[in-house]
Write an enzyme that holds these catalytic residues in place. Structure first.
Site, PDB file in Angstrom:
ATOM      1  N   GLN A 215       6.113   1.407   9.476  1.00 44.09           N
ATOM      2  CA  GLN A 215       5.814   1.096   8.076  1.00 44.09           C
ATOM      3  C   GLN A 215       4.385   0.586   7.962  1.00 44.09           C
ATOM      4  OE1 GLN A 215       8.625  -1.365   5.985  1.00 44.09           O
ATOM      5  NE2 GLN A 215       7.456  -1.234   4.112  1.00 44.09           N
ATOM      6  N   PHE A 216       3.436   1.518   7.774  1.00 44.93           N
ATOM      7  CA  PHE A 216       2.023   1.146   7.707  1.00 44.93           C
ATOM      8  C   PHE A 216       1.714   0.252   6.522  1.00 44.93           C
ATOM      9  CE2 PHE A 216       1.628   4.499   4.624  1.00 44.93           C
ATOM     10  CZ  PHE A 216       0.513   4.157   3.874  1.00 44.93           C
ATOM     11  N   THR A 217       2.573   0.243   5.499  1.00 43.44           N
ATOM     12  CA  THR A 217       2.291  -0.577   4.323  1.00 43.44           C
ATOM     13  C   THR A 217       2.348  -2.073   4.618  1.00 43.44           C
ATOM     14  OG1 THR A 217       4.585  -0.473   3.561  1.00 43.44           O
ATOM     15  CG2 THR A 217       3.054   1.202   2.703  1.00 43.44           C
TER      16      THR A 217
END
Length: 145
Positions: free
Chosen positions: A78-80
């Site tokens: 989850q790069f966010t």
């Protein structure tokens, strides 16, 4: 690396309506590699995660680790988690690792987890995923190394 871990009684991740990973009792691990992270950072995060005592013992105290309770790990990229929201109203993601590095570190984390823990499920790096979970407690803990 950043992670958000949630103690769950069940969790699954789906892509286009098809379940690609599912666990019962255990931890949902949302993980993000940042630009300065290395395999060493990944290894330290995994070591912390496997020993973190957030499951209840017989007295109801958080005193057991994921390894103690033999629960599952569901690891989802989850790069966010690298979002910077301090200026303006649109998050910036310049702190996240580039996609190639992020995928390499995610895969390193998953492979190391599979060597050290018997139940490891995953999402698919970079995919549009739907995560379903029942948070137990609720217990949600952010970790940044």
């Amino acid at each position: 690396m950043k992670a958000v871990i949630q103690r769950v009684s069940q969790a699954s991740v789906s892509i286009d309506g098809h379940v690609v990973g599912r666990i019962g009792n255990g931890l949902l691990v949302l993980i993000c590699a940042e630009a300065t992270d290395t395999e060493s950072t990944s290894d330290r995060l995994l070591a912390k995660l496997l020993k973190l005592r957030i499951f209840s013992d017989e007295a109801g105290k958080m005193n057991r680790s994921i390894q103690d309770v033999e629960g599952g790990l569901l690891i989802v990229s989850q790069f966010t988690l690298a979002a910077d929201v301090w200026s303006g109203n649109r998050p910036g993601f310049s702190g996240a690792a580039d996609p190639e590095t992020g995928e390499r570190l995610y895969n390193h984390f998953v492979q190391a987890a599979r060597k050290l823990h018997p139940i490891v499920e995953t999402g698919v790096f970079g995919a549009d995923m739907q995560v379903n979970l029942t948070n137990d407690g609720p217990v949600t803990i952010p970790i940044q190394l």
